[in-house]
Design an enzyme around this catalytic site. Sequence first.
Site, PDB file in Angstrom:
ATOM      1  N   LYS A   1      -6.261 -14.443  -0.097  1.00  0.00           N
ATOM      2  CA  LYS A   1      -4.912 -14.994   0.042  1.00  0.00           C
ATOM      3  C   LYS A   1      -4.680 -16.202  -0.858  1.00  0.00           C
ATOM      4  CE  LYS A   1      -4.032 -13.337   4.739  1.00  0.00           C
ATOM      5  NZ  LYS A   1      -5.292 -12.634   4.963  1.00  0.00           N
TER       6      LYS A   1
ATOM      7  N   ARG B   1      -3.143  -1.703   1.316  1.00  0.00           N
ATOM      8  CA  ARG B   1      -3.484  -0.538   2.141  1.00  0.00           C
ATOM      9  C   ARG B   1      -2.217   0.001   2.781  1.00  0.00           C
ATOM     10  NH1 ARG B   1      -2.810  -2.912   7.118  1.00  0.00           N
ATOM     11  NH2 ARG B   1      -3.379  -5.106   7.281  1.00  0.00           N
TER      12      ARG B   1
END
Length: 671
Positions: free
Chosen positions: A121, A296
């Site tokens: 992140k 994903r």
Amino acid sequence: MSAPRPIRTLLVANRGEIAVRVIRTARRMGLATVAVFSDADAGAAHVMAADTALRIGPPPARASYLDAGAILAAARATGADAVHPGYGFLAENAEFAEACAAAGLVFVGPPPAAIRAMGDKGRSRALMQAAGIPVLPGTQGEDQAPEALAAAAAAIGFPVLVKPSAGGGGKGMRVVADAAALPEALAAARREAASAFGDDRLILERYLPAPRHVEVQVFADGFGRTVHLFERGCSVQRRHQKVIEEAPAPGLSDALRQGLRQAAIRCAEAVGYIGAGTVEFLVADDHFFAMEMNTRLQVEHPVTEAITGLDLVEWQIRVAGGEPLPLGQEAIAASGHAVEARLCAEDPARDFLPQTGRLVHFDLPAGRAGIRIDAGVRAGDSVSVHYDSLIAKVIAHGADRGEAVRRLHAALAATEVVGLATNRAFLAAILAHPAFTAGTAGAGGDVDTGFIERHRADLLAEAPPPDEPVIALAAFAALRRAEQAALPEDHASPWSATDGWRLGGRATLPVALEHDGGTTRIEAAWRDGGYELRLGEAVHRVEGSMDGEGRIALRLDDRLVRARAVAEGAGLTLFVDGQEHRVTLVDPRQPPVAHRSDAGHLASPMPGLVIAVPAAPGDAVEKGAPLVVIEAMKMEHTIAAPRAGRVQSIAVAVGDQVAAGAELVVLEAES
């Protein structure tokens, strides 16, 4: 782009509803399918759905579903040429994607470089900033020293959000109100991040108290084409985990929608993305800030499929096999509105404590107009302590938001689960709340990330005690069950009669039903075709039928009522008009059992692993002080002091596996 590699046999490296869902599409495409399973899942739904299945290890995820070596060995053993990781587990693991390639397998997901870039992140924040996408003030995660993080938090300004640099799903995230609370929040976030993702690095961001959470579905192929498949609203959250999702996101201006979509495409292009991905944003005051990119498929992808009519798993498989995107941006259209609810094995009345055990009865409203069910369990299956609490997703599609919400509410009303507490009634309460339905015209009401906390009292209001029709239904079901149990094997025998005939007149029977509202005592007398029930001063005539699956059609005086009754030991669960009522048949001739209550003896609410023991014998603690921390179902659960007192003894240590009900701490009251 390399030459196309058609996929013939697909191994699904996951479990539960996502594994079932991927297998469904793969089989429709004509692919052979392989499931993998731990010892806890030997007879699971995803195992039964696949063409073949292999055991990969014991129940703990680290020793099975997260064991890349075992999964690659299963692929070799079954001749699989591709691996679909679903979501969670290995879906965002760049090393696993590289290991698949090294083994000659197609990884149905993005390139490892993209996973690394967006899986971190801190790094993804820097990439987004470089691409001109706004982000909240925060850290990139370079310096993990506690003093550096404390200084960064002070510079950002409290409250701050602590979040793992790896992973997703809200795990490990903590809101910190002031500097004094930061050290404990950092320690807890590190523990949960290490457990869930194998990476304890943290980043900090400015905390927005009640923004909207909006995400954009993107797709890219190996030919340089990237498209968006519109946006989803994911603002209804609890502890940073999504509860209700919908598409398109309500309450956004056209300009804001276009800005979000284009920013998501720029983000994907910045890392050379291929496959399905989701870029997540916070929206406040008509401004948006990028949070992260999930590399994903998302849990909530069915709402996008519902409004576009596309199969995202099929797109994943085709793109991974080297094909171009099936459609260009101009050919992708959205129709209507879709809403998804996550049905979880958890008890809202006990602070959403996850539940484990056997599903005695599990009936979902499949086949209704506009309703889709994605489930990973069936009646008779067990929900294990080793995995998360999601048992099914209920998705509704309608011409507009109002129709989709009404259909989903009706589907949840028809959902029946016995054996474990679930959040079904809580989900239905959200969908029925005026502040949620106010968005049916597209405005979105006050649906932001603070929705659940703001309306908590309404959403978790105690259900009223059962009324007379419910009591009558319960008594009728109890009497019929007792009659069936008493029948002799010779049904032609006069002793098999169940009409209550006695030499001195019709028999009466006292019936006592224990429920949340107390105990209701009934005097039942047999009458032709049914019973006469006396409840206090009221007398009701009931007659009807109950089939082998517990469906009741009952005439109560002049009213027809219908229900389903499911037995579990001496207990009975009744589903009536979208409500569920649990009653227990007690023998009125027996004295009541005294229930031991000792607030000083604290027990584990569920099976789990002890991961921290902040307290020690002799400690004086205040109410709410953490005493023991248990990890179960991929979450941390803190056992806190119910009142001020002194710790007399602690029966567990870090690393102990405890059973539900095991004593953890004895707490003495301060004199």
